[in-house]
Design a protein around this motif. Sequence first.
Motif, mmCIF file in Angstrom:
data_model
loop_
_atom_site.group_PDB
_atom_site.id
_atom_site.type_symbol
_atom_site.label_atom_id
_atom_site.label_comp_id
_atom_site.label_asym_id
_atom_site.label_seq_id
_atom_site.Cartn_x
_atom_site.Cartn_y
_atom_site.Cartn_z
ATOM 1 N N UNK A 19 43.796 -16.413 136.796
ATOM 2 C CA UNK A 19 44.835 -16.167 137.785
ATOM 3 C C UNK A 19 46.209 -16.206 137.118
ATOM 4 N N UNK A 20 47.117 -15.404 137.654
ATOM 5 C CA UNK A 20 48.508 -15.403 137.186
ATOM 6 C C UNK A 20 49.428 -15.619 138.369
ATOM 7 N N UNK A 21 50.285 -16.611 138.264
ATOM 8 C CA UNK A 21 51.266 -16.908 139.298
ATOM 9 C C UNK A 21 52.652 -16.602 138.744
ATOM 10 N N UNK A 22 53.556 -16.178 139.618
ATOM 11 C CA UNK A 22 54.866 -15.732 139.168
ATOM 12 C C UNK A 22 56.002 -16.509 139.827
ATOM 13 N N UNK A 23 57.109 -16.585 139.099
ATOM 14 C CA UNK A 23 58.247 -17.370 139.569
ATOM 15 C C UNK A 23 59.548 -16.732 139.099
ATOM 16 N N UNK A 24 60.487 -16.603 140.022
ATOM 17 C CA UNK A 24 61.843 -16.187 139.663
ATOM 18 C C UNK A 24 62.771 -17.359 139.925
ATOM 19 N N UNK A 25 63.515 -17.788 138.935
ATOM 20 C CA UNK A 25 64.350 -18.983 139.118
ATOM 21 C C UNK A 25 65.567 -18.703 139.984
ATOM 22 N N UNK A 26 66.188 -19.754 140.412
ATOM 23 C CA UNK A 26 67.458 -19.669 141.130
ATOM 24 C C UNK A 26 68.477 -18.989 140.236
ATOM 25 N N UNK A 27 69.338 -18.180 140.849
ATOM 26 C CA UNK A 27 70.353 -17.471 140.090
ATOM 27 C C UNK A 27 71.199 -18.453 139.275
ATOM 28 N N UNK A 92 59.813 -24.793 139.541
ATOM 29 C CA UNK A 92 61.134 -25.387 139.737
ATOM 30 C C UNK A 92 62.065 -24.895 138.646
ATOM 31 N N UNK A 93 63.303 -24.629 138.995
ATOM 32 C CA UNK A 93 64.258 -24.185 137.985
ATOM 33 C C UNK A 93 65.440 -25.136 137.916
ATOM 34 N N UNK A 94 66.122 -25.073 136.796
ATOM 35 C CA UNK A 94 67.296 -25.923 136.581
ATOM 36 C C UNK A 94 68.114 -25.331 135.441
ATOM 37 N N UNK A 95 69.257 -25.930 135.187
ATOM 38 C CA UNK A 95 70.011 -25.601 133.980
ATOM 39 C C UNK A 95 69.453 -26.445 132.841
ATOM 40 N N UNK A 96 69.598 -25.979 131.643
ATOM 41 C CA UNK A 96 69.035 -26.653 130.485
ATOM 42 C C UNK A 96 69.582 -28.064 130.351
ATOM 43 N N UNK A 97 68.724 -29.073 130.542
ATOM 44 C CA UNK A 97 69.209 -30.452 130.476
ATOM 45 C C UNK A 97 69.689 -30.852 129.084
#
Lengths: 116, 114
Positions: A19-27, A92-97
Amino acid sequence: DAGVTQSPTHLIKTRGQQVTLRCSPKSGHDTVSWYQQALGQGPQFIFQYYEEEERQRGNFPDRFSGHQFPNYSSELNVNALLLGDSALYLCASSLDPRQGYNSPLHFGNGTRLTVT
Amino acid sequence: AQSVTQPDIHITVSEGASLELRCNYSYGATPYLFWYVQSPGQGLQLLLKYFSGDTLVQGIKGFEAEFKRSQSSFNLRKPSVHWSDAAEYFCAVAPRGGSYIPTFGRGTSLIVHP
Protein backbone atom coordinates in the motif's frame (compact mmCIF):
# COMPACT_ATOMS: atom_id res chain seq x y z
CA ASP A 1 -4.11 28.31 4.13
CA ALA A 2 -4.27 24.61 3.30
CA GLY A 3 -3.39 22.37 6.17
CA VAL A 4 -1.96 18.88 5.96
CA THR A 5 -3.85 16.75 3.45
CA GLN A 6 -3.74 12.98 3.22
CA SER A 7 -5.06 10.54 0.66
CA PRO A 8 -6.89 8.29 0.49
CA THR A 9 -9.09 8.65 3.56
CA HIS A 10 -9.89 4.95 3.75
CA LEU A 11 -8.29 1.88 2.26
CA ILE A 12 -8.96 -1.85 2.44
CA LYS A 13 -6.19 -4.27 1.53
CA THR A 14 -5.53 -7.99 1.78
CA ARG A 15 -2.70 -9.59 3.73
CA GLY A 16 0.50 -9.71 1.70
CA GLN A 17 -0.41 -6.76 -0.49
CA GLN A 18 1.42 -3.46 -0.68
CA VAL A 19 0.00 0.00 0.00
CA THR A 20 1.05 3.60 -0.64
CA LEU A 21 -0.31 6.49 1.39
CA ARG A 22 0.20 10.12 0.43
CA CYS A 23 0.64 13.37 2.31
CA SER A 24 0.93 17.03 1.38
CA PRO A 25 2.33 19.17 4.18
CA LYS A 26 1.00 22.47 5.40
CA SER A 27 2.10 25.36 3.23
CA GLY A 28 5.54 26.55 4.29
CA HIS A 29 6.47 23.35 6.12
CA ASP A 30 9.44 21.29 4.99
CA THR A 31 9.51 18.37 7.43
CA VAL A 32 7.10 15.44 7.33
CA SER A 33 6.59 12.79 10.00
CA TRP A 34 4.46 9.67 9.82
CA TYR A 35 2.67 8.06 12.74
CA GLN A 36 0.69 4.86 13.16
CA GLN A 37 -2.28 4.98 15.52
CA ALA A 38 -3.79 1.64 16.43
CA LEU A 39 -7.31 1.57 17.83
CA GLY A 40 -7.36 2.87 21.40
CA GLN A 41 -3.71 3.86 21.36
CA GLY A 42 -1.68 7.00 20.95
CA PRO A 43 0.22 7.72 17.74
CA GLN A 44 3.48 5.79 17.33
CA PHE A 45 6.33 7.43 15.40
CA ILE A 46 7.29 5.66 12.18
CA PHE A 47 9.80 8.03 10.56
CA GLN A 48 10.56 11.63 9.67
CA TYR A 49 11.66 13.08 6.34
CA TYR A 50 13.56 16.25 5.62
CA GLU A 51 15.27 17.31 2.40
CA GLU A 52 14.09 14.10 0.76
CA GLU A 53 15.93 11.92 3.24
CA GLU A 54 14.81 9.80 6.15
CA ARG A 55 16.14 11.63 9.16
CA GLN A 56 14.94 9.48 12.01
CA ARG A 57 13.09 6.22 12.34
CA GLY A 58 10.99 4.67 15.05
CA ASN A 59 10.73 1.01 15.95
CA PHE A 60 9.12 -0.21 12.74
CA PRO A 61 10.31 -2.98 10.39
CA ASP A 62 11.81 -2.38 6.97
CA ARG A 63 8.43 -3.22 5.42
CA PHE A 64 7.65 0.40 6.20
CA SER A 65 9.40 2.79 3.86
CA GLY A 66 8.87 6.31 2.69
CA HIS A 67 9.80 9.02 0.34
CA GLN A 68 9.79 12.79 0.25
CA PHE A 69 9.57 14.75 -2.97
CA PRO A 70 11.14 18.10 -3.85
CA ASN A 71 7.82 19.84 -3.15
CA TYR A 72 7.98 18.39 0.40
CA SER A 73 5.06 16.01 -0.12
CA SER A 74 5.61 12.49 1.11
CA GLU A 75 4.57 8.89 0.67
CA LEU A 76 4.43 6.01 3.12
CA ASN A 77 4.76 2.54 1.66
CA VAL A 78 4.01 -0.67 3.50
CA ASN A 79 4.92 -4.02 1.93
CA ALA A 80 3.71 -7.51 2.78
CA LEU A 81 0.79 -6.22 4.79
CA LEU A 82 -0.13 -7.97 8.03
CA LEU A 83 -3.42 -7.90 9.88
CA GLY A 84 -1.64 -5.94 12.61
CA ASP A 85 -0.92 -3.11 10.19
CA SER A 86 -4.58 -2.11 10.37
CA ALA A 87 -4.55 1.37 11.88
CA LEU A 88 -5.00 5.06 11.28
CA TYR A 89 -1.89 6.45 9.60
CA LEU A 90 -1.24 10.07 10.39
CA CYS A 91 0.99 12.47 8.57
CA ALA A 92 2.30 15.54 10.38
CA SER A 93 4.30 18.46 9.07
CA SER A 94 6.45 21.09 10.71
CA LEU A 95 9.36 23.41 10.08
CA ASP A 96 12.78 21.84 10.43
CA PRO A 97 13.46 21.67 14.16
CA ARG A 98 17.21 21.49 13.61
CA GLN A 99 17.07 24.98 12.17
CA GLY A 100 15.86 26.17 15.51
CA TYR A 101 12.17 26.21 14.79
CA ASN A 102 10.03 25.18 17.71
CA SER A 103 7.05 24.49 15.53
CA PRO A 104 4.65 21.87 16.84
CA LEU A 105 3.38 19.18 14.54
CA HIS A 106 0.37 19.90 12.35
CA PHE A 107 -1.56 16.71 11.63
CA GLY A 108 -3.69 15.59 8.73
CA ASN A 109 -6.92 13.68 9.25
CA GLY A 110 -5.22 10.40 8.50
CA THR A 111 -5.74 7.38 6.30
CA ARG A 112 -7.69 4.52 7.82
CA LEU A 113 -6.07 1.27 6.59
CA THR A 114 -7.88 -2.01 7.09
CA VAL A 115 -6.04 -5.25 6.29
CA THR A 116 -8.22 -8.34 5.86
CA ALA B 1 13.92 6.44 27.06
CA GLN B 2 11.27 9.06 27.44
CA SER B 3 7.74 7.98 28.26
CA VAL B 4 4.37 9.56 28.82
CA THR B 5 1.69 8.24 31.14
CA GLN B 6 -1.94 9.19 31.00
CA PRO B 7 -3.37 7.19 33.88
CA ASP B 8 -7.03 7.71 33.03
CA ILE B 9 -8.32 5.84 29.97
CA HIS B 10 -11.79 7.37 30.28
CA ILE B 11 -13.09 10.43 32.12
CA THR B 12 -16.78 11.25 32.41
CA VAL B 13 -17.96 14.71 33.40
CA SER B 14 -21.21 16.62 33.30
CA GLU B 15 -21.53 19.61 31.02
CA GLY B 16 -20.53 22.73 32.93
CA ALA B 17 -18.34 20.85 35.38
CA SER B 18 -14.61 21.38 35.68
CA LEU B 19 -12.11 19.02 34.11
CA GLU B 20 -8.59 17.87 34.84
CA LEU B 21 -6.75 15.33 32.70
CA ARG B 22 -3.53 13.94 34.11
CA CYS B 23 -0.21 13.52 32.36
CA ASN B 24 3.10 12.36 33.82
CA TYR B 25 6.32 12.01 31.93
CA SER B 26 9.64 10.33 32.45
CA TYR B 27 12.60 12.09 30.93
CA GLY B 28 16.11 13.11 31.95
CA ALA B 29 15.65 16.80 31.31
CA THR B 30 12.57 18.95 31.05
CA PRO B 31 11.17 18.23 27.62
CA TYR B 32 8.83 20.22 25.46
CA LEU B 33 5.27 19.38 26.52
CA PHE B 34 2.08 19.33 24.49
CA TRP B 35 -1.59 18.53 24.65
CA TYR B 36 -3.45 17.49 21.50
CA VAL B 37 -7.14 16.75 20.96
CA GLN B 38 -8.58 14.29 18.47
CA SER B 39 -12.24 14.23 17.49
CA PRO B 40 -13.66 11.05 15.93
CA GLY B 41 -12.35 10.50 12.41
CA GLN B 42 -10.03 13.47 12.64
CA GLY B 43 -6.35 14.14 13.03
CA LEU B 44 -4.78 15.68 16.10
CA GLN B 45 -5.16 19.37 16.86
CA LEU B 46 -2.73 21.19 19.13
CA LEU B 47 -4.40 22.62 22.24
CA LEU B 48 -1.35 24.10 23.92
CA LYS B 49 2.38 23.71 24.42
CA TYR B 50 5.02 24.40 27.05
CA PHE B 51 8.53 25.34 26.03
CA SER B 52 9.77 27.53 28.89
CA GLY B 53 8.80 30.38 31.17
CA ASP B 54 5.45 30.64 32.92
CA THR B 55 4.45 27.18 34.07
CA LEU B 56 0.74 27.89 33.55
CA VAL B 57 0.04 27.73 29.84
CA GLN B 58 -3.11 28.96 28.14
CA GLY B 59 -4.39 27.22 25.05
CA ILE B 60 -7.27 27.24 22.64
CA LYS B 61 -10.88 26.44 23.46
CA GLY B 62 -10.52 27.63 27.07
CA PHE B 63 -7.98 24.96 28.08
CA GLU B 64 -4.95 25.51 30.26
CA ALA B 65 -2.19 23.28 31.58
CA GLU B 66 0.27 23.55 34.43
CA PHE B 67 3.81 22.24 34.31
CA LYS B 68 5.05 20.96 37.67
CA ARG B 69 8.71 20.01 37.50
CA SER B 70 8.76 18.42 40.95
CA GLN B 71 5.96 16.05 39.97
CA SER B 72 6.98 15.57 36.30
CA SER B 73 3.42 16.42 35.42
CA PHE B 74 1.62 18.51 32.85
CA ASN B 75 -2.09 18.30 33.67
CA LEU B 76 -4.74 19.76 31.42
CA ARG B 77 -7.63 21.72 32.91
CA LYS B 78 -10.81 23.47 31.87
CA PRO B 79 -13.11 25.27 34.31
CA SER B 80 -16.37 24.49 32.52
CA VAL B 81 -16.72 21.68 30.01
CA HIS B 82 -18.95 21.93 26.94
CA TRP B 83 -20.55 18.96 25.17
CA SER B 84 -18.36 19.71 22.15
CA ASP B 85 -15.26 18.96 24.24
CA ALA B 86 -16.01 15.24 24.07
CA ALA B 87 -12.98 13.79 22.30
CA GLU B 88 -9.70 11.94 22.82
CA TYR B 89 -6.94 13.92 24.50
CA PHE B 90 -3.24 13.14 24.09
CA CYS B 91 -0.32 14.38 26.09
CA ALA B 92 3.04 14.39 24.29
CA VAL B 93 6.67 15.14 25.13
CA ALA B 94 9.55 15.98 22.81
CA PRO B 95 13.24 16.30 23.58
CA ARG B 96 14.80 19.74 23.52
CA GLY B 97 17.08 20.21 20.54
CA GLY B 98 17.81 17.58 17.94
CA SER B 99 15.06 16.02 15.93
CA TYR B 100 12.20 17.08 18.20
CA ILE B 101 10.17 13.87 17.74
CA PRO B 102 7.20 13.84 20.14
CA THR B 103 6.26 10.74 22.09
CA PHE B 104 2.55 10.44 22.77
CA GLY B 105 0.63 9.00 25.67
CA ARG B 106 -2.11 6.46 25.01
CA GLY B 107 -4.79 9.11 25.41
CA THR B 108 -7.75 9.87 27.65
CA SER B 109 -11.25 9.65 26.28
CA LEU B 110 -13.49 12.44 27.57
CA ILE B 111 -17.20 11.74 27.80
CA VAL B 112 -19.52 14.66 28.52
CA HIS B 113 -22.97 14.08 29.97
CA PRO B 114 -25.69 16.69 29.39
